[in-house]
Enzyme design. Sequence first.
Site, PDB file in Angstrom:
ATOM      1  N   ASN A   1       0.837  -1.186   0.000  1.00 13.08           N
ATOM      2  CA  ASN A   1       0.000   0.000   0.000  1.00 13.08           C
ATOM      3  C   ASN A   1       0.880   1.248   0.000  1.00 13.08           C
ATOM      4  O   ASN A   1       1.977   1.261   0.558  1.00 13.08           O
ATOM      5  CB  ASN A   1      -1.007   0.002   1.157  1.00 13.08           C
ATOM      6  CG  ASN A   1      -0.408  -0.049   2.541  1.00 13.08           C
ATOM      7  OD1 ASN A   1       0.568  -0.753   2.798  1.00 13.08           O
ATOM      8  ND2 ASN A   1      -1.003   0.683   3.475  1.00 13.08           N
TER       9      ASN A   1
ATOM     10  N   GLU B   1       0.262   5.252   0.732  1.00 16.59           N
ATOM     11  CA  GLU B   1      -0.656   6.303   1.159  1.00 16.59           C
ATOM     12  C   GLU B   1      -0.241   7.642   0.578  1.00 16.59           C
ATOM     13  O   GLU B   1       0.880   7.816   0.094  1.00 16.59           O
ATOM     14  CB  GLU B   1      -0.701   6.367   2.692  1.00 16.59           C
ATOM     15  CG  GLU B   1      -1.306   5.131   3.304  1.00 16.59           C
ATOM     16  CD  GLU B   1      -1.393   5.182   4.823  1.00 16.59           C
ATOM     17  OE1 GLU B   1      -2.073   4.302   5.369  1.00 16.59           O
ATOM     18  OE2 GLU B   1      -0.791   6.070   5.454  1.00 16.59           O
ATOM     19  N   ASN B   2      -1.164   8.599   0.657  1.00 17.83           N
ATOM     20  CA  ASN B   2      -0.945   9.938   0.144  1.00 17.83           C
ATOM     21  C   ASN B   2      -1.631  10.908   1.089  1.00 17.83           C
ATOM     22  O   ASN B   2      -2.698  10.597   1.628  1.00 17.83           O
ATOM     23  CB  ASN B   2      -1.544  10.023  -1.272  1.00 17.83           C
ATOM     24  CG  ASN B   2      -1.190  11.292  -1.972  1.00 17.83           C
ATOM     25  OD1 ASN B   2      -1.662  12.361  -1.627  1.00 17.83           O
ATOM     26  ND2 ASN B   2      -0.337  11.170  -2.980  1.00 17.83           N
ATOM     27  N   ALA B   3      -1.054  12.083   1.275  1.00 19.97           N
ATOM     28  CA  ALA B   3      -1.657  13.079   2.160  1.00 19.97           C
ATOM     29  C   ALA B   3      -3.073  13.443   1.716  1.00 19.97           C
ATOM     30  O   ALA B   3      -3.924  13.758   2.546  1.00 19.97           O
ATOM     31  CB  ALA B   3      -0.789  14.341   2.220  1.00 19.97           C
TER      32      ALA B   3
ATOM     33  N   TYR C   1      -5.887  11.733   1.039  1.00 22.01           N
ATOM     34  CA  TYR C   1      -6.251  10.346   1.320  1.00 22.01           C
ATOM     35  C   TYR C   1      -6.834   9.540   0.157  1.00 22.01           C
ATOM     36  O   TYR C   1      -6.424   8.407  -0.044  1.00 22.01           O
ATOM     37  CB  TYR C   1      -7.188  10.261   2.528  1.00 22.01           C
ATOM     38  CG  TYR C   1      -6.524  10.602   3.834  1.00 22.01           C
ATOM     39  CD1 TYR C   1      -5.216  10.237   4.100  1.00 22.01           C
ATOM     40  CD2 TYR C   1      -7.203  11.298   4.816  1.00 22.01           C
ATOM     41  CE1 TYR C   1      -4.594  10.546   5.300  1.00 22.01           C
ATOM     42  CE2 TYR C   1      -6.602  11.616   6.024  1.00 22.01           C
ATOM     43  CZ  TYR C   1      -5.296  11.235   6.266  1.00 22.01           C
ATOM     44  OH  TYR C   1      -4.701  11.545   7.455  1.00 22.01           O
TER      45      TYR C   1
ATOM     46  N   CYS D   1      -3.967   0.725  -2.688  1.00 22.13           N
ATOM     47  CA  CYS D   1      -3.929  -0.501  -1.897  1.00 22.13           C
ATOM     48  C   CYS D   1      -2.832  -1.436  -2.405  1.00 22.13           C
ATOM     49  O   CYS D   1      -2.428  -1.378  -3.565  1.00 22.13           O
ATOM     50  CB  CYS D   1      -5.274  -1.217  -1.963  1.00 22.13           C
ATOM     51  SG  CYS D   1      -6.637  -0.309  -1.215  1.00 22.13           S
TER      52      CYS D   1
ATOM     53  N   GLU E   1      -3.090  -4.589  -3.047  1.00 19.59           N
ATOM     54  CA  GLU E   1      -3.592  -5.443  -4.123  1.00 19.59           C
ATOM     55  C   GLU E   1      -3.512  -4.729  -5.469  1.00 19.59           C
ATOM     56  O   GLU E   1      -3.131  -5.334  -6.474  1.00 19.59           O
ATOM     57  CB  GLU E   1      -5.045  -5.863  -3.843  1.00 19.59           C
ATOM     58  CG  GLU E   1      -5.223  -6.644  -2.563  1.00 19.59           C
ATOM     59  CD  GLU E   1      -5.522  -5.771  -1.346  1.00 19.59           C
ATOM     60  OE1 GLU E   1      -6.208  -6.256  -0.438  1.00 19.59           O
ATOM     61  OE2 GLU E   1      -5.070  -4.604  -1.307  1.00 19.59           O
TER      62      GLU E   1
ATOM     63  N   CYS F   1     -10.309  -4.741   0.388  1.00 18.90           N
ATOM     64  CA  CYS F   1     -11.438  -3.816   0.455  1.00 18.90           C
ATOM     65  C   CYS F   1     -12.373  -4.081  -0.730  1.00 18.90           C
ATOM     66  O   CYS F   1     -12.050  -4.844  -1.645  1.00 18.90           O
ATOM     67  CB  CYS F   1     -10.945  -2.367   0.448  1.00 18.90           C
ATOM     68  SG  CYS F   1     -10.280  -1.813  -1.150  1.00 18.90           S
TER      69      CYS F   1
END
Length: 142
Positions: free
Chosen positions: A49, A51-53, A55, A60, A62, A96
Site C-alpha cells: 500500500n 498512502e498519500n496526504a 487520502y 492498496c 492489491e 477492500c
Amino acid sequence: MSGPQDATVVDSLIAAARDAMAQAYAPYSRFSVGAAILGDSGRIHAGANVENAAYPQGQCAEASAIGAMILAGDRGIRAIVVMGGQTGDGRLCTPCGGCRQRLREFARPDTPIHVCGPEGLRQTFRLEELLPHSFGPDNLDF
C-alpha cells in the site's frame, strides 16, 4: 511452480507479501499491507500500500500487485496473498471492496485469496465468497 493451493507456492506468496508489507508507505494510518499474486505464468508479483496526504489518492497493496503483474505481462491471477495487521491479533485484513472488484477483473470466482498476518496464514477464501454475484468481464460479452 505447482498449483495455487500447493503449500510451497503459498509459502512463497506469503514470503513475497511479507517483504512487500515491509516496504509499504503508510505514514498516516501506520497500517502496512503487502500483497503477492501468483500470475498465470507461475511468476509472483508483489505490491504494497502507498498512502498519500490527499487520502483518496492512496493505493492498496492489491492494486500495486496487479499493476506489477500487468507490467510483467501476466493477465490472470491464480492466487493471491494479502498480509496486514499485527502479529497474533487474529483480525483479518481482507481486500477492500474496490480491490475485490479489481481482483475480479483478472481472477476466476474460485481463485484462492489467502489472508495473512505477519506470522502467516489466517484464513483462505475463494473470490466468490468475498464478492458474490459479481460483475466482471464476462458480463460485457454481448
